[in-house]
Design a protein around this motif. Structure first.
Motif, short mmCIF file in Angstrom:
data_model
loop_
_atom_site.label_atom_id
_atom_site.label_comp_id
_atom_site.label_asym_id
_atom_site.label_seq_id
_atom_site.Cartn_x
_atom_site.Cartn_y
_atom_site.Cartn_z
N PHE A 131 -37.07 -18.96 -15.38
CA PHE A 131 -35.64 -19.08 -15.65
C PHE A 131 -35.06 -20.37 -15.05
N ALA A 132 -35.67 -20.85 -13.96
CA ALA A 132 -35.14 -22.03 -13.27
C ALA A 132 -35.20 -23.27 -14.14
N ASP A 133 -36.08 -23.28 -15.15
CA ASP A 133 -36.14 -24.43 -16.05
C ASP A 133 -34.94 -24.48 -16.98
N ILE A 134 -34.23 -23.37 -17.10
CA ILE A 134 -33.12 -23.27 -18.05
C ILE A 134 -31.77 -23.38 -17.36
N LEU A 135 -31.61 -22.73 -16.22
CA LEU A 135 -30.33 -22.79 -15.53
C LEU A 135 -30.53 -22.66 -14.03
N SER A 136 -29.56 -23.14 -13.30
CA SER A 136 -29.51 -23.00 -11.85
C SER A 136 -28.39 -22.04 -11.50
N VAL A 137 -28.69 -21.06 -10.66
CA VAL A 137 -27.69 -20.09 -10.21
C VAL A 137 -27.62 -20.17 -8.69
N GLN A 138 -26.43 -20.42 -8.17
CA GLN A 138 -26.21 -20.45 -6.72
C GLN A 138 -25.12 -19.43 -6.38
N TRP A 139 -25.14 -18.95 -5.14
CA TRP A 139 -24.12 -17.96 -4.77
C TRP A 139 -23.76 -18.01 -3.30
N LEU A 140 -22.55 -17.56 -3.04
CA LEU A 140 -22.06 -17.31 -1.68
C LEU A 140 -21.46 -15.91 -1.67
N VAL A 141 -21.95 -15.07 -0.78
CA VAL A 141 -21.49 -13.69 -0.68
C VAL A 141 -21.17 -13.39 0.78
N PRO A 142 -20.33 -12.38 1.05
CA PRO A 142 -19.97 -12.08 2.44
C PRO A 142 -21.16 -11.83 3.35
N ALA A 143 -22.25 -11.30 2.81
CA ALA A 143 -23.42 -11.04 3.64
C ALA A 143 -24.01 -12.32 4.22
N MET A 144 -23.65 -13.47 3.65
CA MET A 144 -24.17 -14.74 4.15
C MET A 144 -23.36 -15.29 5.32
N ASP A 145 -22.31 -14.57 5.73
CA ASP A 145 -21.51 -15.04 6.86
C ASP A 145 -22.35 -15.25 8.11
N GLY A 146 -23.40 -14.45 8.28
CA GLY A 146 -24.25 -14.57 9.45
C GLY A 146 -25.52 -15.37 9.21
N LEU A 147 -25.55 -16.15 8.14
CA LEU A 147 -26.78 -16.87 7.77
C LEU A 147 -27.31 -17.73 8.90
N PHE A 148 -26.44 -18.46 9.57
CA PHE A 148 -26.90 -19.40 10.59
C PHE A 148 -27.32 -18.70 11.88
N ASP A 149 -26.97 -17.41 12.01
CA ASP A 149 -27.41 -16.63 13.17
C ASP A 149 -28.56 -15.70 12.80
N ASP A 150 -28.93 -15.67 11.53
CA ASP A 150 -29.94 -14.76 11.01
C ASP A 150 -31.34 -15.29 11.32
N ALA A 151 -32.34 -14.55 10.86
CA ALA A 151 -33.72 -14.99 11.02
C ALA A 151 -33.97 -16.24 10.19
N ALA A 152 -34.99 -17.00 10.58
CA ALA A 152 -35.31 -18.24 9.88
C ALA A 152 -35.63 -17.97 8.41
N SER A 153 -36.19 -16.81 8.10
CA SER A 153 -36.55 -16.50 6.72
C SER A 153 -35.34 -16.52 5.79
N ALA A 154 -34.17 -16.07 6.28
CA ALA A 154 -32.97 -16.07 5.45
C ALA A 154 -32.52 -17.49 5.14
N ARG A 155 -32.54 -18.36 6.15
CA ARG A 155 -32.15 -19.76 5.92
C ARG A 155 -33.16 -20.47 5.03
N ARG A 156 -34.43 -20.11 5.18
CA ARG A 156 -35.47 -20.73 4.35
C ARG A 156 -35.29 -20.34 2.88
N ARG A 157 -34.98 -19.08 2.62
CA ARG A 157 -34.72 -18.66 1.23
C ARG A 157 -33.51 -19.39 0.67
N TYR A 158 -32.49 -19.54 1.49
CA TYR A 158 -31.29 -20.26 1.07
C TYR A 158 -31.63 -21.71 0.74
N LEU A 159 -32.38 -22.36 1.62
CA LEU A 159 -32.79 -23.74 1.36
C LEU A 159 -33.58 -23.85 0.08
N ASP A 160 -34.53 -22.95 -0.12
CA ASP A 160 -35.38 -23.03 -1.32
C ASP A 160 -34.57 -22.78 -2.59
#
Length: 399
Positions: A131-160
């Motif tokens: 699907f990524a070849d056709i469109l890009s989907v990005q999001w911001l949701v309330p659960a991401m408020d703690g992204l920078f305090d979360d585990a590295a895996s959450a920030r890595r998924r966000y980066l990717d």
């Protein structure tokens, strides 16, 4: 606020969205224009569920990262335990595409585990990464408020996810890397019977595959971060500026020498760690251990730069929104098409100046942004420029 740095590009967006047995939607069919979409309703009405459905039109497991069976409709209309499905028509510069995804209703019976199906123009896709070849989907949701305090895996998924928006092949590289890593783990656990010599050769091959993919993944992350930092510097509105860095062993090796040397280092580390990885059940080395470091530019904590994890919740939200807008500018410049941007309850936390700046940038970029909120009045500047829908208990109607 203007979309500084963005090049002329085509508008991309959903023109049709249909849900079947999805969360609190038994059936839904929505016809759309390419303008931004505003969803208004009380909490629990199903606004976020709509955004989740759209997020599943990209690689990965969506904005909730839910198990496939958890998405099924739970109401009285699903006594037969029908599997959920999402269908969409997407308008792009290359034409219209029909995308479909959903839980395979036969997988549990056949294999004992759930599986997700993906289709493009009616034909099976290799995976949702296509699907990524056709469109890009990005999001911001309330659960991401703690992204920078979360585990590295959450920030890595966000980066990717950010990287995939810019470079659609990134998702396939990660899928290949993770597949090889899982197979290596199976061999180390002794789940595959093989003679010692054959086992070593098999592990050598998988570790070579992992090393090559990891270096490509790390290089793509570093290149995207550099480009995002330039896009962030181009922003001219009231949102904070950030500096991003992809951190990890493989990323560091790439700054110290050529890619082939980084591959050799990782391959050697993987081979040396076979015994410890087998004992711990964890793969110690690789790009699945990397992280994303974010600094708030122009702010400091004493004499040190102010890291995002040290910011207030409001500052972190503003940083994430600033990064999302920079990614949208960069994606539009690189791919020729802006992403679909999902903003769940993002507006209510903004002051008037930032709210108007956000709306202005969305319109300047030609984004089909999907915005949710409980107060319609907050979206008044978008009247005449956006599609407004009321959401109530799994039902939708035009406003």
């Amino acid at each position: 606020m203007t979309a500084t740095g963005a090049q002329p590009a085509a508008v991309i967006g959903l023109t049709h969205l249909a849900l079947t047995q999805f969360r609190n939607y038994r059936h839904l069919a929505l016809e759309l224009g390419l303008q931004p979409v505003v969803l208004v309703g009380v909490n629990g009405a199903g606004k976020t569920n709509l955004l989740e459905a759209i997020s599943l039109l990209g690689p990965g497991s969506g904005l909730h990262r839910a198990k496939l069976s958890e998405i099924d409709f739970r109401g009285p209309g699903n006594q037969a335990n029908m599997a959920w499905a999402v269908h969409a028509k997407v308008q792009t510069a290359g034409g219209e595409f029909a995308l479909g995804t959903g839980r395979d209703p036969l997988a549990q019976t056949q294999t004992g585990r759930d599986r997700r199906l993906a289709r493009i123009n009616g034909a099976p896709a290799r995976s949702q990464a296509d699907f990524a070849d056709i469109l890009s989907v990005q999001w911001l949701v309330p659960a991401m408020d703690g992204l920078f305090d979360d585990a590295a895996s959450a920030r890595r998924r966000y980066l990717d996810r950010l990287v995939t928006g810019i470079d659609s092949s990134h998702a396939a590289r990660i899928a290949g890397y993770e597949s090889a890593m899982r197979e290596r783990a199976r061999l180390l656990r002794g789940e595959v019977g093989a003679a010692p010599a054959d086992l070593d050769a098999w592990l050598d091959a998988l570790e070579a595959e992992m090393s090559g993919s990891a270096v490509a993944i790390a290089a793509s992350r570093c290149e995207a971060v550099d480009a995002l930092n330039l896009a962030l510097a181009d922003g001219d509105g009231p949102f904070p500026r950030a500096s991003l860095a992809a951190t990890g062993a493989v990323e560091a090796w790439l700054t110290e020498g050529p890619a082939l040397a980084a591959e050799e280092k990782l391959r050697a580390q993987l081979k040396a760690a076979r015994a410890s990885d087998a004992a711990s059940g964890v793969t110690e080395w690789g790009t699945h251990r990397s992280d994303l470091d974010v600094v708030y530019l122009g702010r400091s904590l004493g004499t040190a730069p102010l890291r995002a994890a040290e910011c207030s919740t409001g500052e972190q939200r503003a940083l994430l929104l600033s990064i999302a807008l920079a990614e949208a500018r960069l994606t539009k410049s690189r791919r020729g098409e802006a992403p679909i941007l999902l903003l769940d309850e993002a507006v209510s936390h903004l002051d008037g100046q930032r709210r108007e700046a956000l709306f202005a940038e969305i319109l300047a970029l030609g984004l089909q942004a999907w915005l949710t909120g409980t107060d319609r009045d907050l979206f008044r500047p978008l009247i005449g420029h956006a599609q407004f829908f009321a959401v109530e208990d799994g039902r939708i109607h035009n406003l």
